[in-house]
Design an enzyme around this catalytic site. Structure first.
Site, mmCIF file in Angstrom:
data_model
loop_
_atom_site.group_PDB
_atom_site.id
_atom_site.type_symbol
_atom_site.label_atom_id
_atom_site.label_comp_id
_atom_site.label_asym_id
_atom_site.label_seq_id
_atom_site.Cartn_x
_atom_site.Cartn_y
_atom_site.Cartn_z
ATOM 1 N N GLU B 61 15.456 40.917 -27.010
ATOM 2 C CA GLU B 61 14.356 41.560 -26.145
ATOM 3 C C GLU B 61 12.730 41.157 -26.621
ATOM 4 O O GLU B 61 12.097 40.857 -25.708
ATOM 5 C CB GLU B 61 14.696 43.039 -26.098
ATOM 6 C CG GLU B 61 16.061 43.462 -25.204
ATOM 7 C CD GLU B 61 17.037 43.539 -26.080
ATOM 8 O OE1 GLU B 61 16.955 43.279 -27.435
ATOM 9 O OE2 GLU B 61 17.878 44.072 -25.412
ATOM 10 N N HIS B 130 20.865 55.064 -26.324
ATOM 11 C CA HIS B 130 20.861 54.553 -25.086
ATOM 12 C C HIS B 130 20.394 55.249 -23.937
ATOM 13 O O HIS B 130 20.511 55.088 -22.722
ATOM 14 C CB HIS B 130 22.256 54.187 -24.630
ATOM 15 C CG HIS B 130 22.663 52.865 -25.320
ATOM 16 N ND1 HIS B 130 22.912 52.568 -26.639
ATOM 17 C CD2 HIS B 130 23.060 51.498 -24.856
ATOM 18 C CE1 HIS B 130 23.305 51.540 -27.055
ATOM 19 N NE2 HIS B 130 23.557 50.800 -25.943
#
Lengths: 361, 331
Positions: B61, B130
């Site tokens: 990322e 998450h």
């Protein structure tokens, strides 16, 4: 580091490289002038820092001038440059003026970033210069992105992305290396290895120090090379190979250029002469200085004498002193300008910029 | 009547239309191309647009978002998917430092027209790592814009506007909403031939007179359900205001609503400390204190990391009954 004798031999070999053979006498003097300008700019900036004319950090490039000067001197229209916080040399080499650079240090509105960036954050997009970045290795994915942009737009170009030897242990750098090789991005990562990440030597910060840092490229099957940064001709010749690889094959390269900073990590580095021996610093200053080395080379080539060199120094000193005067006489940004240059849409008074509240003070 | 489509389909239509609208728009993310999107938002787009416009990124990322920022400086308009917005934290330096401050530190010479989009929600039993909802964190940073659509119509209109915006936009979706359907008109039913919802314009999702339920993202949907119960069972006519974009913020619509109802609750799935609701509550009391008949209240997630245990996680997030109960306490 090479011995002086070997450096002389290397000079001779790389002087014969086509990229250097093609230089006119005037070009060669210009390269020397450029390095002298960078050094004098910073020496004068240091004096002004000590005169309390600026705040924050001042990371000096003194001793490393051949790296920015040599690599940038071979670039073309679609080649881009991005670096970390030791960015004054690259800025002057891409053609930024001493005035705008000095004024930025002074925090003035006439600075290249209107006094909003400071020493670590010089920018000149019109000269393909994309900063000046403060976070170690934070610029390395951006460098991949500039190369991605060049490729996406179908241009024959590249991005030279500089980093220090301390940056090679940051995760972002390794992510960027992987993307660059995976996607055939025309980026050239240039590790300016001055031996110390702030006060920590390479031996104390990087695993497998004896292999050098360019070897990290092996993990990504990326081309790499190591360069003696003392020799401007070698810097140009070897960087040209990487540039050709970027232009002709759209492939990245990792270069490690051995260099040395004469000063501390920044002016605030109180231990600059404690983690290194005085003898080491003196040796590099007097025996491996890239400017002295290139001056001697040009002297051997019969292109410059002591008087000529002194004239170059004098000229650069005047330019730097004039820049101080310009910076001194320039206004500070107004407090009302604090919220300019935050949002493009607001600055350009577009419908999007006029819709909703953007600032909350 | 307009057709009903899923939130994810609305997003896909928006992305597809912007790929057609501008050659420099490129979608980049993990599994967005050949896999058709981890949540099928980008399904079919790689097949239609090919390798150059829809790009599978490695799990990297910081690398690919930083790369997108660099490319955007040259005029490319990357739309980058985070499979979960929680993964923004491994790209934090790129998203917070580079995207937000390059314009400022260059004295306005640069702009960064990127979109980072993906789901930012709890409620799916995927544990604390998450389930982050970082809208308040990114909205805290001048230079960034934060958008959080509550339904398919807004999702399509806002993603298109975000891609055309010349500043970095962080676009936070919800996996819980992806499969839900809303009315979204076909382009030929629209006067301008396309659906654009501007950033910085809140929307009154239900008009009312007695209390303002203000929120963003899925909390708006929960609030609408609560408003129904308040009306049917308690005779309270709640107004529901959807921020749609958090920064820029449409203060006028919020203030107009509270001037009318004299009561306000901010509802969000984020944590309470320095949350979006804290900003809104502060703004309301500062600007229209005299209009208030009760303190401005907030409903948030319970202030602990997201729990895994499925039945308990339901209770951790704002529920319809939380909203009803809190509304009744001030009505």
């Amino acid at each position: 580091m090479e011995t002086t004798t070997k450096e002389e031999e290397a000079n001779a070999v790389f002087a014969e490289d086509p990229i250097n053979k093609s230089l006119s006498n005037e070009d060669k003097i210009d390269l020397l002038r450029q390095m002298v300008r960078v050094r004098r700019f910073e020496q004068v900036a240091l004096t002004e820092y000590q005169n309390d004319k600026m705040g924050g950090f001042l990371h000096l490039y003194i001793g490393q001038e051949s790296v920015a000067c040599g690599t940038i001197s071979i670039l073309g229209d679609h080649d881009h440059v991005i670096t970390a916080y030791r960015d004054h040399g690259h800025a002057l080499c891409v053609g930024m003026t001493m005035n705008e650079c000095m004024a930025e240090l002074f925090g003035k509105r006439t600075g290249c970033s209107k006094g909003k960036g400071g020493s670590m954050h010089y920018f000149a997009p019109d000269k393909n210069y994309w900063g000046g970045h403060g976070i170690v290795a934070g610029q390395t994915p951006l460098g991949a992105g500039l190369a991605y942009g060049v490729k996406y737009l179908g241009q024959k170009g590249s991005c030279l992305c500089y980093l220090g030897d301390g940056a090679v242990n940051q995760g972002a750098f390794h992510e960027a290396l992987n993307l660059a090789q995976l996607w055939d991005l025309p980026v050239i990562y240039v590790i300016e290895n001055n031996g110390y990440s702030m006060g920590t030597s390479q031996e104390r910060s990087s695993a497998h120090p004896e292999a050098g840092l360019a070897h990290r490229a092996l993990g990504y099957n990326m081309a790499w090379d190591q360069i003696n940064g003392v020799d401007l001709y070698e810097v140009r010749a070897k960087t040209k190979k990487a540039l050709d690889r970027a232009h002709n094959e759209s492939k990245p390269t990792l270069l490690e250029i051995f260099t040395y900073r004469h000063k501390g990590h920044s002016i605030a580095d109180a231990n600059a002469d404690k983690y290194r021996t005085k003898e080491e610093i003196q040796r590099y200053m007097h025996e491996h200085d890239p400017i002295t080395n290139f001056k001697d080379t040009l002297s051997d080539e019969g292109l410059i004498d002591d008087a000529g060199y002194k004239a170059l120094v004098k000229e650069a000193t005047k330019e730097a002193n004039d820049a101080v005067k310009f910076a001194d006489e320039s206004p500070y940004p107004d407090v009302s300008e604090l919220t300019d240059d935050v949002y493009w849409e607001v600055d350009n008074n577009t419908e999007a910029g006029r819709t909703g509240r953007h600032f909350f003070h | 009547m307009a057709r009903l489509i899923e939130y994810r389909d609305a997003l896909r239509e928006g992305l597809d239309e912007e790929l057609a609208h501008d050659d420099n728009v490129v979608l980049i993310g993990e599994e967005v191309a050949q896999y058709n999107g981890a949540y099928k938002v980008t399904e079919g787009l790689w097949k239609k647009w090919g390798d150059k416009r829809v790009v599978d990124a490695p799990i990297s990322e910081a690398g690919f978002i930083g790369m997108g920022i660099g490319a955007s400086m040259l005029g490319i308009r990357p739309v980058m998917e985070l499979m979960f917005f929680s993964f923004a934290y491994v790209a934090f330096d790129q998203m917070m430092n580079n995207a937000a401050t390059c314009r400022y530190m260059s004295g306005g010479l640069i702009n960064v027209p990127i979109v980072v989009r993906g789901p930012a929600n709890g409620g799916t039993n995927v544990g604390a790592t998450h389930s982050h909802t970082p809208e308040n964190i990114f909205a805290n940073m001048p230079g960034l814009k934060v958008v959080s659509p509550s339904n398919a119509y807004d999702a399509k209109g806002l993603i298109k506007a975000s891609i055309r915006d010349n500043d970095p936009v962080y676009f936070m979706e919800s996996t819980v909403l992806y499969g839900q359907k809303w009315e979204v008109p076909e382009n030929d039913e629209l006067p301008d031939g396309e659906l654009l919802v501007p950033l910085g314009k809140a929307d009154v999702k239900k008009e009312g007179t007695d209390i303002s339920l203000i929120g963003h993202g899925r909390a708006v949907i929960t609030s609408l359900e609560a408003a129904k119960i308040l009306e049917q069972e308690h005779g309270i006519n709640a107004e529901v205001v959807d921020l749609r974009s958090i920064r820029p913020l449409d203060e006028d619509t919020i203030l107009d609503s509270v001037r009318k109802t004299h009561r306000a609750i901010y509802i969000e799935e984020n944590k309470p400390f320095c949350g979006v609701g804290a900003q809104i509550a502060s703004m309301i009391q500062e600007r229209i204190f005299d209009y208030l008949d009760a303190p401005v209240l907030r409903i948030t997630s319970v202030d602990s990391p997201a729990i895994y245990s499925p039945p308990v996680e339901k209770e951790q997030l704002p529920t319809v009954s939380d909203i009803v109960e809190k509304a009744l306490s001030i009505c």
